[in-house]
Structures are given as structure tokens and as C-alpha cells.
Design a protein around this motif. Structure first.
Motif, PDB file in Angstrom:
ATOM      1  N   THR A 144       0.506  11.948  -4.860  1.00  0.00           N
ATOM      2  CA  THR A 144       1.087  11.345  -6.185  1.00  0.00           C
ATOM      3  C   THR A 144       2.071  12.565  -6.511  1.00  0.00           C
ATOM      4  OG1 THR A 144      -0.345  11.797  -8.100  1.00  0.00           O
ATOM      5  CG2 THR A 144      -0.856   9.996  -6.488  1.00  0.00           C
ATOM      6  N   PRO A 145       3.038  12.011  -7.557  1.00  0.00           N
ATOM      7  CA  PRO A 145       4.002  12.824  -8.263  1.00  0.00           C
ATOM      8  C   PRO A 145       3.068  13.678  -9.072  1.00  0.00           C
ATOM      9  CG  PRO A 145       4.809  10.769  -8.045  1.00  0.00           C
ATOM     10  CD  PRO A 145       3.258  10.667  -8.029  1.00  0.00           C
ATOM     11  N   GLU A 146       1.903  13.288  -9.592  1.00  0.00           N
ATOM     12  CA  GLU A 146       1.092  14.425 -10.449  1.00  0.00           C
ATOM     13  C   GLU A 146       0.350  15.123  -9.791  1.00  0.00           C
ATOM     14  OE1 GLU A 146       2.309  10.457 -11.837  1.00  0.00           O
ATOM     15  OE2 GLU A 146       0.689  10.859 -10.175  1.00  0.00           O
ATOM     16  N   GLY A 147       0.541  15.249  -8.352  1.00  0.00           N
ATOM     17  CA  GLY A 147      -0.316  16.449  -7.519  1.00  0.00           C
ATOM     18  C   GLY A 147      -1.595  15.911  -7.149  1.00  0.00           C
ATOM     19  N   VAL A 148      -1.900  14.736  -7.280  1.00  0.00           N
ATOM     20  CA  VAL A 148      -3.279  14.186  -6.784  1.00  0.00           C
ATOM     21  C   VAL A 148      -3.144  13.921  -5.360  1.00  0.00           C
ATOM     22  CG1 VAL A 148      -5.198  12.471  -7.053  1.00  0.00           C
ATOM     23  CG2 VAL A 148      -3.869  13.580  -8.963  1.00  0.00           C
ATOM     24  N   GLU A 149      -3.812  14.671  -4.739  1.00  0.00           N
ATOM     25  CA  GLU A 149      -3.650  14.178  -2.912  1.00  0.00           C
ATOM     26  C   GLU A 149      -4.946  13.477  -2.618  1.00  0.00           C
ATOM     27  OE1 GLU A 149      -2.860  16.736   0.992  1.00  0.00           O
ATOM     28  OE2 GLU A 149      -3.581  17.813  -0.505  1.00  0.00           O
ATOM     29  N   PHE A 150      -4.596  12.326  -1.699  1.00  0.00           N
ATOM     30  CA  PHE A 150      -5.858  11.479  -1.513  1.00  0.00           C
ATOM     31  C   PHE A 150      -5.445  10.830  -0.220  1.00  0.00           C
ATOM     32  CE2 PHE A 150      -2.829   8.804  -3.545  1.00  0.00           C
ATOM     33  CZ  PHE A 150      -2.722   7.470  -2.815  1.00  0.00           C
ATOM     34  N   ARG A 151      -6.800  10.420   0.277  1.00  0.00           N
ATOM     35  CA  ARG A 151      -6.637   9.134   1.640  1.00  0.00           C
ATOM     36  C   ARG A 151      -7.126   7.997   1.332  1.00  0.00           C
ATOM     37  NH1 ARG A 151      -5.667  12.294   5.951  1.00  0.00           N
ATOM     38  NH2 ARG A 151      -6.556  10.737   7.418  1.00  0.00           N
ATOM     39  N   PRO A 152      -6.710   6.822   1.337  1.00  0.00           N
ATOM     40  CA  PRO A 152      -7.271   5.621   1.196  1.00  0.00           C
ATOM     41  C   PRO A 152      -7.912   5.357   2.574  1.00  0.00           C
ATOM     42  CG  PRO A 152      -4.695   5.483   1.807  1.00  0.00           C
ATOM     43  CD  PRO A 152      -5.133   6.935   1.696  1.00  0.00           C
ATOM     44  N   HIS A 153      -8.879   4.372   2.419  1.00  0.00           N
ATOM     45  CA  HIS A 153      -9.851   4.210   3.592  1.00  0.00           C
ATOM     46  C   HIS A 153     -10.686   2.930   3.619  1.00  0.00           C
ATOM     47  CE1 HIS A 153     -13.478   5.537   2.054  1.00  0.00           C
ATOM     48  NE2 HIS A 153     -13.005   6.571   1.448  1.00  0.00           N
ATOM     49  N   LEU A 154     -10.910   2.264   4.539  1.00  0.00           N
ATOM     50  CA  LEU A 154     -11.772   0.975   4.601  1.00  0.00           C
ATOM     51  C   LEU A 154     -13.133   1.535   5.291  1.00  0.00           C
ATOM     52  CD1 LEU A 154     -12.174  -1.834   4.239  1.00  0.00           C
ATOM     53  CD2 LEU A 154     -11.506  -2.014   6.720  1.00  0.00           C
ATOM     54  N   PHE A 155     -14.099   1.356   4.458  1.00  0.00           N
ATOM     55  CA  PHE A 155     -15.523   2.085   4.340  1.00  0.00           C
ATOM     56  C   PHE A 155     -16.414   0.832   5.070  1.00  0.00           C
ATOM     57  CE2 PHE A 155     -19.626   3.612   3.063  1.00  0.00           C
ATOM     58  CZ  PHE A 155     -19.322   4.951   3.552  1.00  0.00           C
ATOM     59  N   GLY A 156     -16.975   1.158   6.207  1.00  0.00           N
ATOM     60  CA  GLY A 156     -17.874   0.014   6.483  1.00  0.00           C
ATOM     61  C   GLY A 156     -19.345   0.678   6.682  1.00  0.00           C
ATOM     62  N   ALA A 157     -20.429  -0.053   6.360  1.00  0.00           N
ATOM     63  CA  ALA A 157     -21.782   0.435   6.135  1.00  0.00           C
ATOM     64  C   ALA A 157     -22.786  -0.569   6.608  1.00  0.00           C
ATOM     65  CB  ALA A 157     -22.363   1.375   5.224  1.00  0.00           C
ATOM     66  N   ALA A 158     -23.747  -0.060   7.436  1.00  0.00           N
ATOM     67  CA  ALA A 158     -24.638  -1.157   7.882  1.00  0.00           C
ATOM     68  C   ALA A 158     -26.212  -0.315   7.995  1.00  0.00           C
ATOM     69  CB  ALA A 158     -24.542  -1.871   9.317  1.00  0.00           C
ATOM     70  N   CYS A 159     -27.082  -0.897   8.126  1.00  0.00           N
ATOM     71  CA  CYS A 159     -28.509  -0.482   8.108  1.00  0.00           C
ATOM     72  C   CYS A 159     -29.636  -1.202   8.849  1.00  0.00           C
ATOM     73  CB  CYS A 159     -29.085  -0.026   6.440  1.00  0.00           C
ATOM     74  SG  CYS A 159     -29.492  -1.525   5.554  1.00  0.00           S
ATOM     75  N   TYR A 160     -30.544  -0.255   9.125  1.00  0.00           N
ATOM     76  CA  TYR A 160     -31.835  -1.021   9.735  1.00  0.00           C
ATOM     77  C   TYR A 160     -33.097  -1.120   9.014  1.00  0.00           C
ATOM     78  CZ  TYR A 160     -29.508  -1.853  14.265  1.00  0.00           C
ATOM     79  OH  TYR A 160     -28.547  -2.256  15.359  1.00  0.00           O
ATOM     80  N   ASP A 161     -32.988  -0.557   7.749  1.00  0.00           N
ATOM     81  CA  ASP A 161     -34.087  -0.253   6.770  1.00  0.00           C
ATOM     82  C   ASP A 161     -34.142  -1.581   5.735  1.00  0.00           C
ATOM     83  OD1 ASP A 161     -32.248   0.471   5.120  1.00  0.00           O
ATOM     84  OD2 ASP A 161     -33.039   2.798   4.996  1.00  0.00           O
ATOM     85  N   GLY A 162     -33.100  -2.212   5.527  1.00  0.00           N
ATOM     86  CA  GLY A 162     -32.985  -3.488   4.490  1.00  0.00           C
ATOM     87  C   GLY A 162     -32.589  -2.995   3.122  1.00  0.00           C
ATOM     88  N   SER A 163     -32.034  -1.551   2.995  1.00  0.00           N
ATOM     89  CA  SER A 163     -31.797  -1.197   1.698  1.00  0.00           C
ATOM     90  C   SER A 163     -30.507  -1.497   1.237  1.00  0.00           C
ATOM     91  CB  SER A 163     -31.788   0.557   1.949  1.00  0.00           C
ATOM     92  OG  SER A 163     -30.770   0.952   2.711  1.00  0.00           O
ATOM     93  N   PHE A 164     -29.676  -2.258   2.007  1.00  0.00           N
ATOM     94  CA  PHE A 164     -28.518  -2.960   1.376  1.00  0.00           C
ATOM     95  C   PHE A 164     -27.823  -3.814   2.492  1.00  0.00           C
ATOM     96  CE2 PHE A 164     -27.041   1.104   3.330  1.00  0.00           C
ATOM     97  CZ  PHE A 164     -26.142   0.757   4.282  1.00  0.00           C
ATOM     98  N   GLN A 165     -26.991  -4.776   2.053  1.00  0.00           N
ATOM     99  CA  GLN A 165     -26.395  -5.483   2.835  1.00  0.00           C
ATOM    100  C   GLN A 165     -25.120  -4.953   3.557  1.00  0.00           C
ATOM    101  OE1 GLN A 165     -25.440  -8.511  -0.358  1.00  0.00           O
ATOM    102  NE2 GLN A 165     -26.585  -9.986   0.790  1.00  0.00           N
ATOM    103  N   THR A 166     -24.752  -5.162   4.713  1.00  0.00           N
ATOM    104  CA  THR A 166     -23.565  -4.817   5.634  1.00  0.00           C
ATOM    105  C   THR A 166     -22.575  -5.137   4.691  1.00  0.00           C
ATOM    106  OG1 THR A 166     -24.602  -5.210   7.789  1.00  0.00           O
ATOM    107  CG2 THR A 166     -22.253  -4.910   7.415  1.00  0.00           C
ATOM    108  N   THR A 167     -21.723  -3.788   4.442  1.00  0.00           N
ATOM    109  CA  THR A 167     -20.555  -3.990   3.280  1.00  0.00           C
ATOM    110  C   THR A 167     -19.575  -3.401   3.979  1.00  0.00           C
ATOM    111  OG1 THR A 167     -22.154  -3.280   1.553  1.00  0.00           O
ATOM    112  CG2 THR A 167     -19.967  -2.898   1.107  1.00  0.00           C
ATOM    113  N   PHE A 168     -18.133  -4.014   3.775  1.00  0.00           N
ATOM    114  CA  PHE A 168     -16.964  -3.290   3.987  1.00  0.00           C
ATOM    115  C   PHE A 168     -16.168  -3.292   2.735  1.00  0.00           C
ATOM    116  CE2 PHE A 168     -18.072  -5.954   7.596  1.00  0.00           C
ATOM    117  CZ  PHE A 168     -17.988  -4.912   8.721  1.00  0.00           C
ATOM    118  N   LYS A 169     -15.758  -2.083   2.443  1.00  0.00           N
ATOM    119  CA  LYS A 169     -15.346  -1.755   1.053  1.00  0.00           C
ATOM    120  C   LYS A 169     -13.902  -0.947   1.052  1.00  0.00           C
ATOM    121  CE  LYS A 169     -16.745   0.103  -3.411  1.00  0.00           C
ATOM    122  NZ  LYS A 169     -16.538  -1.313  -4.160  1.00  0.00           N
TER     123      LYS A 169
END
Length: 342
Positions: A144-169
């Protein structure tokens, strides 16, 4: 104490685009054997399948020991999911529980949402394989013009222990500190969740519309950074923020000592740390101080940094953190951040 050993992290996480982001904090070449887990560019899809997802989650009956006969008796309507290669029991569920296979949901389904410019930037297994994630990213960092360097991304996560729902974010990785941040900082990032039930399905058209994918995240984050960097936070307002964010108990004791240490750590980040100090006396600097402290310095019992931060990104903890920080800050500012023009 780390739940995931350095040996595990160097063999069960893959880090891409290191020419843009650098190496992960847990990088140890001596622990990686003949094949490094860091890639200067994108991570090949075949490598994720071969190195991380080359096993099956097998449904097996659950048996309990009878207190009467001492024999094993099958538990009705229960199943366990076990790794086919190591035999590790990842979770025990009802018969109606339907897990989402990693290769199908975190590679094939994500691929249907994306265009050719987006590649895998990181992937990994935690909890002995019971949790997995894949992140797809743009090839180049954005500054950004303010000097903040970043990477946008799509994050997908899944599990076999039931700790959360499969999520895309959709989310943001801040390069200077390797923190995950909200795409819009003041607003929750868009996400989709899928329950582990039979016939759950990812509808491609709806997913595209709901997530707005990665590129809009870059625009949202850039606008939010501009607005927050234009919001001045005086030293007096910073002290007022500390009093609201981490109040000091009146009585001396362990609670007061912990609060004092946290306030000192936040102030040190605010004044001296290169991950925060360049944006000192701005609202963005406040968000960055709290986010960096939480990601890298805060002690969490029973959790390791990679697991904690990844799960926070999936479950919305990152959004909650950034929103809570701004809500607290707005309460002490003369001119709240939301009153600033983006």
C-alpha cells in the motif's frame, strides 16, 4: 511447550513463495531430510497430494471394554476415523458424521473457484493429521502507499476430529510480521462453512459470489489501511487505549503483574518493533500492535503457535481480534476511525 514439534512442522507443512515472504519461523533445513518444505514459488498441487494427503481416513467400529465380562463390545452407532498409514485415531463420531477428504475439498473444490493466476502458497497438517489447511494466493506481494506489504489469500481448512466445520475464508497475510489479519480489518472476512453431514455440497456459483475470492480482499484491505493510517492516535489516546484494552487491577498480585507485562510488551511493540513502530501514532499501528502481540508473544496453554494461529484464522478469531481492537480504540479516540473517509 509446542504440541507440534519442529520435526513435524518441517515435514508436514509446506511453505511457498518464500522469495516474496521469506522462510517460516520454524524453518530448520537439518530437519527436512532430502526434500525441503520451502518453495521459492508456488507449491505444486502434486506435492501437496504426495507429501501431505497421501493417506486415507478409514472409518472403523468403536469397541469398549465391558465391565461385566471384560470383553470388547462394539459401541452402537459410533465410528472412529483412523489414519490408514499411521493408525492414529483422529476422532470418534456418530454414524451420521461425514468428513470431508482433504484432497477433494481443499484442492479439487478450491480449484473450481479460482483462476489461473492463483497458486498454493501454504499447506499443512496439524494434530497428527486430524487438521489440514491449504492457502491459495496471488503470485506477488501487494504494497500500500503507507508501506504495508501483504498477500491476499483464500484459506481452506478441514478436519477429522470434529473441532470445526470445513471452512473457506478470504484473509490477509501481513508480510512484515507473518500475521493473519481481517480482509477489511473492521469487518469480518467473508467465509463459507460446510457441516460434516451426508450430502453437504460446495455450490460453485454461490461460493464465487459469497467469497468474492481474493482480488476484492486486496482492495478492501488497502482501503482499510489507508483509513486507519489517516487516523491519528496521540500518546494520550494510546495510554487510554491501554487502560481500556488491558486495565490494571487495583490489588497487587499475579493478575496485576500479568497486566503490567502485557502493557509493557504492547508499548515496546508500539515504540520500537519494526513490525509496528513504522505506523506508531496511527489507528493501524494500534491494530498491528495487538495483532502482533497476540500472534507472536501471547502465551496460550496447550496450543502451539502454528496450530493456534491457523485455527484462529478458520474460526473467526482473527476477525474478532481486529474488530475488538478497533471497537476499544474508537471508544477513546476524539475522532473514531469509522468517521474517516476511506
Amino acid at each position: 511447550m509446542s504440541k507440534e514439534t519442529l520435526q513435524w512442522l518441517n515435514n508436514n507443512t509446506l511453505i511457498g513463495f518464500t522469495d516474496q515472504r521469506g522462510t517460516a519461523w520454524h524453518h530448520r533445513a537439518s530437519l527436512q531430510g532430502d526434500e525441503p518444505n520451502h518453495y521459492p514459488g508456488p507449491i505444486p498441487v502434486d506435492d501437496v497430494k504426495r507429501r501431505l494427503f497421501n493417506w486415507q481416513a478409514v472409518s472403523t467400529p468403536v469397541y469398549v471394554k465391558s465391565p461385566v465380562t471384560g470383553q470388547l463390545v462394539q459401541a452402537p452407532n459410533r465410528q472412529a476415523f483412523v489414519r490408514s498409514d499411521t493408525g492414529h485415531v483422529m476422532g470418534i463420531f456418530s454414524d451420521g458424521y461425514e468428513p470431508h477428504p482433504y484432497a477433494e475439498w481443499l484442492i479439487h473444490k478450491i480449484a473450481t473457484l479460482l483462476d489461473a493466476d492463483l497458486k498454493i502458497g501454504s499447506a499443512g497438517l496439524l494434530r497428527q493429521g486430524a487438521v489440514a489447511w491449504v492457502s491459495v494466493e496471488v503470485p506477488d506481494n501487494i504494497t500500500t502507499p503507507e508501506g504495508v506489504e501483504f498477500r491476499p489469500h483464500l484459506f481452506g481448512a478441514a478436519c477429522y476430529d470434529g473441532s470445526f466445520q470445513t471452512t473457506f475464508k478470504r484473509a490477509i497475510t501481513n508480510i512484515v510480521c507473518d500475521n493473519t489479519m481481517s480482509a477489511g480489518l473492521a469487518e469480518a472476512g467473508q467465509e463459507m462453512k460446510f457441516s460434516h453431514r451426508r450430502n453437504s455440497a460446495l455450490r460453485v456459483v454461490e461460493a464465487r459470489q459469497a467469497l468474492n475470492l481474493v482480488y476484492e480482499s486486496a482492495d478492501d484491505f488497502t482501503a482499510a489501511v489507508r483509513r486507519l493510517c489517516q487516523t491519528t492516535v496521540t500518546n494520550q489516546e494510546w495510554n487510554a487505549f491501554l487502560n481500556a484494552h488491558t486495565p490494571l487491577p487495583e490489588e497487587h498480585g499475579r493478575s496485576r503483574t500479568l497486566a503490567e507485562r502485557k502493557r509493557e510488551a504492547l508499548t515496546d511493540l508500539w515504540k520500537n518493533d519494526p513490525r509496528v513502530a513504522p505506523w506508531q501514532n496511527t489507528a493501524y499501528g494500534v491494530v498491528q500492535a495487538v495483532n502482533t502481540y497476540t500472534h507472536h508473544q501471547q502465551t496460550v496453554r496447550g496450543a502451539e503457535r502454528v496450530e493456534r494461529n491457523m485455527l484462529r484464522a478458520v474460526t473467526g478469531g482473527v476477525d474478532d481480534l481486529d474488530q475488538a481492537t478497533l471497537q476499544t480504540l474508537n471508544a477513546v479516540l476524539t475522532v473514531p476511525t469509522h468517521a474517516r473517509a476511506a
